[in-house]
Every structure is written in structure tokens, then in C-alpha cells.
Design an enzyme around this catalytic site. Structure first.
Site, PDB file in Angstrom:
ATOM      1  N   ASP A  86       0.826  -1.222   0.000  1.00 38.23           N
ATOM      2  CA  ASP A  86       0.000   0.000   0.000  1.00 38.23           C
ATOM      3  C   ASP A  86       0.856   1.267   0.000  1.00 38.23           C
ATOM      4  O   ASP A  86       0.433   2.315   0.494  1.00 38.23           O
ATOM      5  CB  ASP A  86      -0.947   0.022   1.212  1.00 38.23           C
ATOM      6  CG  ASP A  86      -1.785  -1.231   1.327  1.00 38.23           C
ATOM      7  OD1 ASP A  86      -2.387  -1.614   0.314  1.00 38.23           O
ATOM      8  OD2 ASP A  86      -1.820  -1.825   2.417  1.00 38.23           O
ATOM      9  N   GLN A 135       2.121  -6.108  -3.255  1.00 38.04           N
ATOM     10  CA  GLN A 135       2.325  -6.150  -1.807  1.00 38.04           C
ATOM     11  C   GLN A 135       3.622  -5.407  -1.440  1.00 38.04           C
ATOM     12  O   GLN A 135       3.963  -4.441  -2.095  1.00 38.04           O
ATOM     13  CB  GLN A 135       2.331  -7.593  -1.285  1.00 38.04           C
ATOM     14  CG  GLN A 135       0.994  -8.304  -1.334  1.00 38.04           C
ATOM     15  CD  GLN A 135       0.775  -9.048  -2.625  1.00 38.04           C
ATOM     16  OE1 GLN A 135       1.690  -9.587  -3.232  1.00 38.04           O
ATOM     17  NE2 GLN A 135      -0.462  -9.096  -3.069  1.00 38.04           N
TER      18      GLN A 135
END
Length: 429
Positions: A14, A225
Site C-alpha cells: 500500500d 504487496q
């Protein structure tokens, strides 16, 4: 010359990789996904339109960029077709510039059911998976029983494999989890449908990438990821099921280690984490709430609220070493514009001892206490700035301190969600 560029997350994911990949693909010829599945979410903002991609490489939005999904990616046919349909509705051509490795393991409905049943059974000890079948699909790959995309070119063999896989997983679902099972006939019909759409896009990705390298084309390898979620080097067991680090590029796409020219680590100016697992710098206070609110910290894939905390240099040092990071892209600097002071974790304390290297495994991190240095905030907007000289002095000081602590240059600074809201201190390509 940097022709082969790796872009990956240096934290728990993120970090804002989608925007940066989209920006860099303005100069790239090809973009490659090499691990993970549709459990990742890359958000791209172009004008008034926001696009969230989970599986297809972010370069798909560029007219003259070819996109590849390597053998290290577990491929959900349903998710792929859904994403292709969404892009087609926006006028984005997909089929003629998306290429799929014949070695991609397929995610089947039984993998999803297993993933979700396991998480429910774990209760409070749940890992926090997305429930999309990623882990079980990788398990079948390692056990050498899974279906791969190339199997669909021989449907008789594919159906034999399907029957064996379903026998195993349906037995587990029924007898261990008391859960619904998958219907063989229904899934066999789906295999035929999937083959008609996906086989025309199937190719030898490794060979294609080798040809592009011989032609000195610019290739961007897009990670999903983040480093701290790597199955081997992350905060195990609170990790994903693939190698999210630079080493995963070679195994997951079939290129040689010596062909990688530059590794760009995407680092959020603070730290976030989704799901369970240790998080030494987590803020359960008004500052953490403000970072979450200003940073719109909700998962692009699951919608789950992200946990927020101060920048953790201890964890980042491991990411820098493991990935051989060449340079850093600092994202979401503008989220901290209004804070009076900022903290950076430079060491951990445990049982009276101080150390500067991230311990291995989650259990060893659980009781670590962060040691901070404090810097003054700048309390003025940096949104949309494109020149380093424009930044407030305290923002420059924060960036310089991080560079010094990691001994890696911050080559790009993102100052907003738009693809052109960046400070480019060094051209990567």
C-alpha cells in the site's frame, strides 16, 4: 543506462506503487507482474478518473506498452476477465497487448473456499488474508498438483487434474471445515470458457522478455504487496504467499539476475499495515487517525482500514538490504503537511537491549519498543509540488534525514495522487 527497472514496495504494501508504475511507463516498452495475484490493489488517478487494478499490470493504461503476467503470478481467470471487461468499458484495449505465461498457476473456486474457511477457523489468530484463494493456489503449485494456464491447451489432461484436485479439496472442505464444496461439472464447463479467452493471450513470457532485452527495450517489473510481506523475509506468518522482493523477479518472470539495472523501492513517508501482525510504530491516537483520514488509508482490494504509524527505518533497512535498493520513491509526503512534529523510528528496544536491525519472524518483533528521533513539521501544503526547491525547509530536512539513515538516495517524491504530481530528482530511465 537503466533499461530493466524493478519497482516494489519496501514496507507492508500500500505504498503507492500503482501511481509510480503508471508514471514510469510513459518511458517503458513493457510492464511485467512477477508474483502475487489479485490480492493486490494498484490505484491510478488520471484526471477525474480513478482506476484500480488488481491483476493486470498498471502499464495497461498506456497506449504503446505491452503487459506481461509472469509464471510467478497465481492467475484467477474470473478476476482477469472481470478486469478486462472493466477496462474495455473505459475504452482500454487489453487482449492485443496483454500476454500470459503458460506457467501461471490457476486459482480455482475451491482455493477461495479453502482460504475463507481457514481464516474463519483461525478466529482471533487469523492472518488477515484477502480470502481470494492466493495461498491455497500456491500450495497446489508447490505440491505439483495444481492446474496451470498451459494445461488448458490439452483439455483432456486438464480435466483429469481438475478431478484429482477437487477430490482432495472437497474432502477437506466437507470433513474438516464442514463447508460447501465445488461442483466438478460446473467447473469443467468454466475451464472450457476460460480457455477460449485466455489461450490466445498465452505466450512464453521468459522468451519474450529475453527478446526485448536483446533489442535494448525498457522493461519495468511491477511488484505487488511489500517487502515485509515476503513469504521468506517478511514478518512470518503474517505474510503473503509469494516472494515480493527483488529476487522474486527472476523466478517469477524468467529473467537473469544480472539483467536488473535498477531497483526502485516505494516508501510511504509514514507506515501503514492491513490485517494482523506486529507493527512497532503503530499509532492508536489522534495522529494515527489523522494520517488515516488524510491519506485515505483503506485497502484498494478489500476496503479494510489500514493501521497507521510513524516511519520505521529499522524495518526499511532490511528492505534496502534484501532488495539491493538503488533509489527510493517517497510517497504521500503531503499527508503529513499539517503535523506539528514528526517521529522516525531508528532502533528497537527489547529486554533492555537496543538494536537497529529488524528481527526475523513476527514473534521476535511482537514485544519490540520503538526508539524515536523527533523532527519539526512544516505545516504548509506540499500538494502538487514538482520542484524540490519549492519544498518547505523542514520537509527537505525530513527527506535528508531518511536518506542519511538508510544510505540510499530519495530519487522521486510523490506530492499527490495525480500521475504528474511528483518531484523528479533523478531520471530513472
Amino acid at each position: 543506462m537503466n533499461n530493466n527497472l524493478v519497482v516494489l514496495g519496501a514496507q507492508w504494501g500500500d505504498e503507492g506503487k500503482g501511481k509510480i508504475v503508471d508514471m514510469l511507463t510513459a518511458e517503458a516498452d513493457a510492464v511485467v507482474r512477477f508474483q502475487g495475484g489479485h490480492n493486490a490493489g494498484h490505484t491510478i488517478v488520471v484526471g477525474d478518473e480513478t482506476t484500480i487494478l488488481h491483476l493486470i499490470p498498471s502499464g495497461i493504461l498506456r497506449q504503446n506498452v505491452d503487459c506481461y503476467i509472469g509464471n510467478g503470478v497465481v492467475l484467477s481467470p474470473h478476476a482477469l476477465l472481470e478486469e478486462m471487461t472493466m477496462l474495455a468499458a473505459r475504452g482500454v484495449e487489453v487482449a492485443n497487448k496483454l500476454f500470459l505465461s503458460d506457467g501461471c498457476p490457476l486459482i480455482l473456486p475451491c482455493h477461495i473456499l479453502l482460504d475463507q474457511a481457514r481464516e474463519r477457523a483461525r478466529g482471533k489468530s487469523a492472518i488477515g488474508t484477502t480470502g481470494r484463494g492466493i495461498g491455497p493456489a500456491y500450495e497446489d503449485k508447490i505440491a505439483r498438483r495444481g492446474l496451470r494456464l498451459g494445461d488448458l491447451s490439452r483439455m483432456d489432461r486438464a480435466l483429469e487434474k481438475l478431478e484429482a484436485v477437487l477430490d482432495l479439496h472437497n474432502f477437506t472442505l466437507k470433513n474438516y471445515y464442514q463447508h460447501e464444496q465445488c461442483d466438478y461439472a460446473q467447473l469443467a464447463d468454466q475451464l472450457h470458457t476460460w480457455s477460449e479467452i485466455m489461450l490466445p493471450m498465452m505466450t512464453d513470457v521468459s522468451a519474450r522478455l529475453h527478446d526485448l532485452q536483446q533489442q535494448h527495450k525498457k522493461i519495468l517489473f511491477e511488484g505487488a504487496q511489500g517487502t515485509l510481506l515476503d513469504i521468506d523475509h517478511g514478518t512470518y506468518p503474517y505474510v503473503t504467499s509469494s516472494n515480493t522482493t527483488a529476487g522474486g523477479v527472476c523466478a517469477g518472470s524468467g529473467v537473469a539476475p544480472g539483467s536488473i539495472d535498477y531497483v526502485l523501492a516505494i516508501v510511504k513517508a509514514y507506515t501503514t499495515r492491513v490485517g494482523g501482525g506486529p507493527f512497532p510504530t503503530e499509532l492508536n491516537d489522534s495522529v494515527g487517525e489523522e494520517l488515516g483520514r488524510r491519506g485515505h488509508e483503506f485497502g484498494a482490494t478489500t476496503g479494510r482500514q489500514r493501521r497507521c504509524g510513524w516511519l520505521d527505518v529499522v524495518a526499511l533497512r532490511r528492505a534496502v538490504h534484501i532488495n539491493g535498493v538503488s533509489g527510493i520513491c517517497f510517497t504521500k509526503l503531503d499527508v503529513m503537511d499539517q503535523l506539528e512534529e514528526l517521529r522516525i523510528c531508528v532502533a528497537y528496544t527489547q529486554d533492555g537491549q537496543s538494536f537497529e536491525s529488524l528481527p526475523f519472524n513476527a514473534d521476535n518483533i511482537e514485544n519490540c519498543q520503538p526508539e524515536y528521533i523527533t523532527l519539526p513539521g512544516w505545516q504548509t501544503s506540499t500538494v502538487g509540488m514538482t520542484d524540490f526547491a519549492q519544498l518547505p525547509q523542514n520537509a527537505k530536512a525530513y527527506i535528508s534525514k531518511v536518506e542519511a539513515l538508510l544510505n540510499v538516495p530519495i530519487d522521486i517524491i510523490s506530492t499527490g495522487p495525480e500521475r504528474n504530481e511528483n518531484i523528479i530528482r533523478k531520471r530513472i530511465y
